[in-house]
Design a protein around this motif. Structure first.
Motif, PDB file in Angstrom:
ATOM      1  N   LEU A 359       0.818  -1.195   0.000  1.00  0.00           N
ATOM      2  CA  LEU A 359       0.000   0.000   0.000  1.00  0.00           C
ATOM      3  C   LEU A 359       0.859   1.255   0.000  1.00  0.00           C
ATOM      4  CD1 LEU A 359      -2.983   0.836   0.406  1.00  0.00           C
ATOM      5  CD2 LEU A 359      -2.520   0.895   2.839  1.00  0.00           C
ATOM      6  N   SER A 360       1.987   1.159   0.726  1.00  0.00           N
ATOM      7  CA  SER A 360       2.842   2.334   0.806  1.00  0.00           C
ATOM      8  C   SER A 360       3.336   2.766  -0.571  1.00  0.00           C
ATOM      9  CB  SER A 360       4.015   2.068   1.738  1.00  0.00           C
ATOM     10  OG  SER A 360       4.852   1.139   1.149  1.00  0.00           O
ATOM     11  N   GLN A 414      -3.486  -0.781  -7.698  1.00  0.00           N
ATOM     12  CA  GLN A 414      -3.512  -0.252  -6.327  1.00  0.00           C
ATOM     13  C   GLN A 414      -4.932  -0.260  -5.774  1.00  0.00           C
ATOM     14  OE1 GLN A 414      -0.874  -0.110  -4.970  1.00  0.00           O
ATOM     15  NE2 GLN A 414       0.687   0.393  -6.492  1.00  0.00           N
ATOM     16  N   PHE A 415      -5.877   0.001  -6.656  1.00  0.00           N
ATOM     17  CA  PHE A 415      -7.283  -0.051  -6.233  1.00  0.00           C
ATOM     18  C   PHE A 415      -7.608  -1.440  -5.688  1.00  0.00           C
ATOM     19  CE2 PHE A 415     -11.526  -1.501  -7.608  1.00  0.00           C
ATOM     20  CZ  PHE A 415     -12.296  -0.768  -6.725  1.00  0.00           C
ATOM     21  N   ASP A 416      -7.141  -2.468  -6.407  1.00  0.00           N
ATOM     22  CA  ASP A 416      -7.392  -3.845  -5.954  1.00  0.00           C
ATOM     23  C   ASP A 416      -6.814  -4.100  -4.564  1.00  0.00           C
ATOM     24  OD1 ASP A 416      -8.955  -4.893  -7.862  1.00  0.00           O
ATOM     25  OD2 ASP A 416      -7.301  -5.634  -9.128  1.00  0.00           O
ATOM     26  N   ILE A 417      -5.591  -3.599  -4.363  1.00  0.00           N
ATOM     27  CA  ILE A 417      -4.934  -3.810  -3.053  1.00  0.00           C
ATOM     28  C   ILE A 417      -5.756  -3.153  -1.947  1.00  0.00           C
ATOM     29  CG2 ILE A 417      -2.903  -3.203  -1.664  1.00  0.00           C
ATOM     30  CD1 ILE A 417      -1.250  -3.374  -4.255  1.00  0.00           C
ATOM     31  N   VAL A 418      -6.140  -1.909  -2.188  1.00  0.00           N
ATOM     32  CA  VAL A 418      -6.887  -1.181  -1.162  1.00  0.00           C
ATOM     33  C   VAL A 418      -8.240  -1.848  -0.925  1.00  0.00           C
ATOM     34  CG1 VAL A 418      -7.969   1.039  -0.573  1.00  0.00           C
ATOM     35  CG2 VAL A 418      -5.698   0.984  -1.612  1.00  0.00           C
ATOM     36  N   LYS A 419      -8.853  -2.309  -2.005  1.00  0.00           N
ATOM     37  CA  LYS A 419     -10.159  -2.960  -1.868  1.00  0.00           C
ATOM     38  C   LYS A 419     -10.046  -4.189  -0.952  1.00  0.00           C
ATOM     39  CE  LYS A 419     -13.789  -4.918  -4.611  1.00  0.00           C
ATOM     40  NZ  LYS A 419     -14.042  -5.604  -5.853  1.00  0.00           N
ATOM     41  N   MET A 421      -7.815  -4.714   1.274  1.00  0.00           N
ATOM     42  CA  MET A 421      -7.551  -4.273   2.634  1.00  0.00           C
ATOM     43  C   MET A 421      -8.840  -3.805   3.304  1.00  0.00           C
ATOM     44  SD  MET A 421      -5.012  -1.336   3.925  1.00  0.00           S
ATOM     45  CE  MET A 421      -6.215  -0.108   4.349  1.00  0.00           C
ATOM     46  N   VAL A 422      -9.624  -3.064   2.566  1.00  0.00           N
ATOM     47  CA  VAL A 422     -10.884  -2.552   3.118  1.00  0.00           C
ATOM     48  C   VAL A 422     -11.767  -3.706   3.562  1.00  0.00           C
ATOM     49  CG1 VAL A 422     -13.038  -1.353   2.547  1.00  0.00           C
ATOM     50  CG2 VAL A 422     -10.853  -0.387   1.859  1.00  0.00           C
ATOM     51  N   GLU A 423     -11.810  -4.745   2.727  1.00  0.00           N
ATOM     52  CA  GLU A 423     -12.651  -5.882   3.081  1.00  0.00           C
ATOM     53  C   GLU A 423     -12.202  -6.509   4.409  1.00  0.00           C
ATOM     54  OE1 GLU A 423     -12.585  -7.915  -0.639  1.00  0.00           O
ATOM     55  OE2 GLU A 423     -14.078  -6.485  -1.355  1.00  0.00           O
ATOM     56  N   LYS A 424     -10.888  -6.568   4.556  1.00  0.00           N
ATOM     57  CA  LYS A 424     -10.348  -7.142   5.788  1.00  0.00           C
ATOM     58  C   LYS A 424     -10.669  -6.244   6.975  1.00  0.00           C
ATOM     59  CE  LYS A 424      -6.194  -9.930   5.505  1.00  0.00           C
ATOM     60  NZ  LYS A 424      -4.739  -9.835   5.440  1.00  0.00           N
ATOM     61  N   VAL A 425     -10.350  -4.967   6.778  1.00  0.00           N
ATOM     62  CA  VAL A 425     -10.494  -4.012   7.868  1.00  0.00           C
ATOM     63  C   VAL A 425     -11.956  -3.834   8.260  1.00  0.00           C
ATOM     64  CG1 VAL A 425     -10.153  -1.593   8.498  1.00  0.00           C
ATOM     65  CG2 VAL A 425      -8.368  -2.815   7.263  1.00  0.00           C
ATOM     66  N   LYS A 426     -12.831  -3.978   7.283  1.00  0.00           N
ATOM     67  CA  LYS A 426     -14.258  -3.792   7.523  1.00  0.00           C
ATOM     68  C   LYS A 426     -14.736  -4.684   8.670  1.00  0.00           C
ATOM     69  CE  LYS A 426     -18.175  -2.868   4.567  1.00  0.00           C
ATOM     70  NZ  LYS A 426     -18.691  -2.865   3.227  1.00  0.00           N
ATOM     71  N   LYS A 427     -14.113  -5.834   8.759  1.00  0.00           N
ATOM     72  CA  LYS A 427     -14.548  -6.780   9.784  1.00  0.00           C
ATOM     73  C   LYS A 427     -14.168  -6.319  11.189  1.00  0.00           C
ATOM     74  CE  LYS A 427     -14.361 -10.770   6.836  1.00  0.00           C
ATOM     75  NZ  LYS A 427     -13.312 -11.622   6.294  1.00  0.00           N
ATOM     76  N   ILE A 428     -12.906  -5.934  11.365  1.00  0.00           N
ATOM     77  CA  ILE A 428     -12.468  -5.693  12.754  1.00  0.00           C
ATOM     78  C   ILE A 428     -11.780  -4.354  13.005  1.00  0.00           C
ATOM     79  CG2 ILE A 428     -12.249  -8.018  13.686  1.00  0.00           C
ATOM     80  CD1 ILE A 428      -9.461  -8.120  12.556  1.00  0.00           C
ATOM     81  N   GLY A 429     -11.581  -3.554  12.001  1.00  0.00           N
ATOM     82  CA  GLY A 429     -10.877  -2.284  12.206  1.00  0.00           C
ATOM     83  C   GLY A 429      -9.395  -2.472  11.958  1.00  0.00           C
ATOM     84  N   LEU A 430      -8.771  -1.431  11.496  1.00  0.00           N
ATOM     85  CA  LEU A 430      -7.360  -1.544  11.087  1.00  0.00           C
ATOM     86  C   LEU A 430      -6.444  -1.845  12.275  1.00  0.00           C
ATOM     87  CD1 LEU A 430      -5.241  -1.236   8.850  1.00  0.00           C
ATOM     88  CD2 LEU A 430      -5.160   1.197   9.345  1.00  0.00           C
ATOM     89  N   SER A 431      -6.630  -1.086  13.357  1.00  0.00           N
ATOM     90  CA  SER A 431      -5.676  -1.285  14.441  1.00  0.00           C
ATOM     91  C   SER A 431      -5.816  -2.682  15.031  1.00  0.00           C
ATOM     92  CB  SER A 431      -5.821  -0.202  15.497  1.00  0.00           C
ATOM     93  OG  SER A 431      -6.891  -0.466  16.317  1.00  0.00           O
ATOM     94  N   GLN A 432      -7.045  -3.179  15.148  1.00  0.00           N
ATOM     95  CA  GLN A 432      -7.227  -4.513  15.704  1.00  0.00           C
ATOM     96  C   GLN A 432      -6.639  -5.564  14.768  1.00  0.00           C
ATOM     97  OE1 GLN A 432      -8.187  -4.940  18.808  1.00  0.00           O
ATOM     98  NE2 GLN A 432      -7.558  -7.049  18.464  1.00  0.00           N
ATOM     99  N   SER A 433      -6.851  -5.356  13.440  1.00  0.00           N
ATOM    100  CA  SER A 433      -6.342  -6.378  12.520  1.00  0.00           C
ATOM    101  C   SER A 433      -4.820  -6.437  12.571  1.00  0.00           C
ATOM    102  CB  SER A 433      -6.846  -6.144  11.094  1.00  0.00           C
ATOM    103  OG  SER A 433      -6.527  -4.870  10.670  1.00  0.00           O
ATOM    104  N   ILE A 434      -4.191  -5.288  12.806  1.00  0.00           N
ATOM    105  CA  ILE A 434      -2.728  -5.328  12.886  1.00  0.00           C
ATOM    106  C   ILE A 434      -2.278  -5.853  14.251  1.00  0.00           C
ATOM    107  CG2 ILE A 434      -0.647  -3.906  12.854  1.00  0.00           C
ATOM    108  CD1 ILE A 434      -2.119  -2.257  10.664  1.00  0.00           C
ATOM    109  N   LYS A 435      -3.001  -5.434  15.298  1.00  0.00           N
ATOM    110  CA  LYS A 435      -2.650  -5.949  16.630  1.00  0.00           C
ATOM    111  C   LYS A 435      -2.757  -7.463  16.664  1.00  0.00           C
ATOM    112  CE  LYS A 435      -3.508  -2.099  19.667  1.00  0.00           C
ATOM    113  NZ  LYS A 435      -4.385  -1.498  20.645  1.00  0.00           N
ATOM    114  N   ASN A 436      -3.752  -7.998  15.965  1.00  0.00           N
ATOM    115  CA  ASN A 436      -3.942  -9.441  15.950  1.00  0.00           C
ATOM    116  C   ASN A 436      -2.720 -10.184  15.436  1.00  0.00           C
ATOM    117  OD1 ASN A 436      -6.407  -9.196  17.004  1.00  0.00           O
ATOM    118  ND2 ASN A 436      -7.551  -9.645  15.134  1.00  0.00           N
TER     119      ASN A 436
END
Ligand code: GTP
Length: 439
Positions: A359-360, A414-419, A421-436
């Motif tokens: 993503l970066s 890049q759109f595909d990558i973000v999409k 990620m969004v699907e993943k994050v949608k479930k639990i939030g970004l910080s939680q998904s990374i903390k996990n």
């Protein structure tokens, strides 16, 4: 605090975190580097050996079947082992069933005993609502008496005034009698600093200890001490039963070796960490927090929180998005990223999974401007259904935006990558998904 270890660990772990397979060979290289870093940070050799042995045993041959990459699993093992070394057992202060609780504070000269008493007294008074009496048995240095008297005044804790001709043991006994009479909950007893090699002074300490039978006997250790800490702790332990450690000066330029060695060497829990000269500069020891600090995760978590809150895709924003993430949403995201400057640098610092590090690559000012121009050259239908954008459409969009087809392809990738990620994050939030990834 722990700057050296933090730097070394982040370099080492960054290399391994993205490895797809953990082999004996790449573990060997990584462990060699970790061993070097721990020794450089003055962690005792015996502790380093055990640490490396345990990490190796736990990682090799382990079947990883979680969502983590093997590299991330490896980091998790390291974190677990760090917590073990720092000590993960009960580190709360014990209170005597029948008040007062008596805490005897011991250690070499200048370790921070008196300052720690000032801090702990205040903590017990403010947080635990205890009635505390500060006592010094240091009859050798008038300045030490004055120091505790002043600290007591500053923290509004009562100070026990002893009679001039009393010896240390008598002072301790008299102070406890006084505390019982006046219904104090806690008596904090300071002792004069003594060299562990000074037989007479050490026996004097043992005599006080045996007479007053403290609820806790806390050894104060300066975190800047080197390997000598083993001998010091051993000598004190043979004469008095140390029940916990107060680690001071963690705010100074300590390499961190003592914090990582002392639990294993003494088998005593670290109870407090002193991290400054001010009276509120004390923390109840938390091994998880320290392990996170060493692994640079504390910084990462606050960074992620910041990114999540201010910048990209907070959970409620994601939930507000339409069911299907399309290029209109991507445009909102691109504009948010554009407005934050410096994000590329922040995201690149994160030792996290491939999706996010990929993503970066999107976050580059010039490319972000290109993305906006490209999306603005699309029709409404294309923005809603990016998968219809095939060759002829790509040519038209490229022409309209003044760019080329490769740029359009890059945007779609890049759109595909973000999409995803969004699907993943949608479930639990970004910080939680990374903390996990780390817990
Ligand atoms: N930076 C920093 N300095 C500390 C900390 N704890 C104590 N100090 C400083 O260390 C010095 C010695 O602290 P003291 O509390 O006098 O040490 P002591 O063990 O009572 O010394 P003796 O009475 O000589 O045995 C003082 O200058 C304190 O301000 C800490 O957590 N961080």
């Amino acid at each position: 605090m722990f700057n050296l270890l933090k730097k070394r660990f982040s370099e080492i772990l960054e290399k391994i975190s993205n490895k797809g397979i953990i082999t004996e060979k790449n573990i060997k290289v990584t462990l060699r580097e970790i061993r070097k870093s721990l020794l450089e940070a003055d962690v005792a050799l015996s502790v380093v050996k055990k640490f490396i042995h345990n990490v190796k045993k736990k990682s090799l041959g382990k079947k990883f079947n979680t969502s983590l990459t093997p590299g991330q699993e490896f980091i998790k093992i390291i974190k677990h082992e760090l917590i073990q070394k720092l000590g993960n057992d009960d580190n709360t202060l014990k209170f005597s069933k029948k008040p007062p609780s008596i805490y005897l504070i011991v250690g070499l000269q200048g370790m921070g005993k008196t300052t720690s008493i000032g801090k702990i007294g205040q903590l017990l008074h403010k947080q635990y609502k205890k009635k505390v009496l500060n006592v010094t048995t240091d009859t050798y240095r008038f300045a030490a008496v004055k120091q505790l008297e002043l600290l007591s005044l500053q923290t509004q804790i009562d100070f026990f005034l002893f009679k001039e001709n009393n010896d240390p043991k008598e002072i301790a006994i008299n102070s406890i009698k006084y505390a019982i009479k006046k219904s104090y909950d806690v008596v904090l007893i300071d002792t004069s600093g003594r060299l562990h090699t000074d037989q007479k002074m050490m026996l004097e300490l043992q005599d006080i200890y045996k007479t007053i039978n403290p609820t806790e006997t806390l050894l104060v250790v300066d975190s800047m001490l080197g390997q000598d800490v083993t001998n010091i702790a051993e000598r004190f332990s043979t004469l008095v039963n140390i029940t916990g450690i107060i680690l001071t000066k963690m705010d100074s330029d300590t390499k961190g070796g003592v914090a990582l060695s002392i639990k294993e060497l003494t088998q005593k829990p670290i109870k407090f960490v002193g991290n400054g000269e001010k009276l509120d500069a004390i923390e109840i020891f938390n091994s998880q927090k320290i392990a996170n600090r060493i692994l640079g995760m504390e910084d990462i978590f606050s960074l992620i929180k910041e990114i999540e809150n201010k910048i990209i895709l907070p959970k409620q924003k994601i939930n507000n998005l339409k069911k299907k993430f399309d290029l209109n949403d991507f445009l909102i995201y691109v504009n948010q990223v554009r407005n934050t400057g410096g994000l590329a640098y922040l995201i690149k610092k994160l030792p996290i999974n491939k999706t996010i590090s990929q993503l970066s690559n999107t976050i580059n000012d010039k490319e972000l401007n290109n993305f906006v121009a490209i999306i603005n050259s699309m029709t409404k239908i294309e923005k809603k259904n990016p998968n219809i954008i095939k060759n002829s459409r790509k040519h038209r969009i490229a022409l309209g935006s003044g760019l080329n087809v490769q740029s359009v392809n890059k945007l779609l990738k890049q759109f595909d990558i973000v999409k995803k990620m969004v699907e993943k994050v949608k479930k639990i939030g970004l910080s939680q998904s990374i903390k996990n990834l780390f817990f």
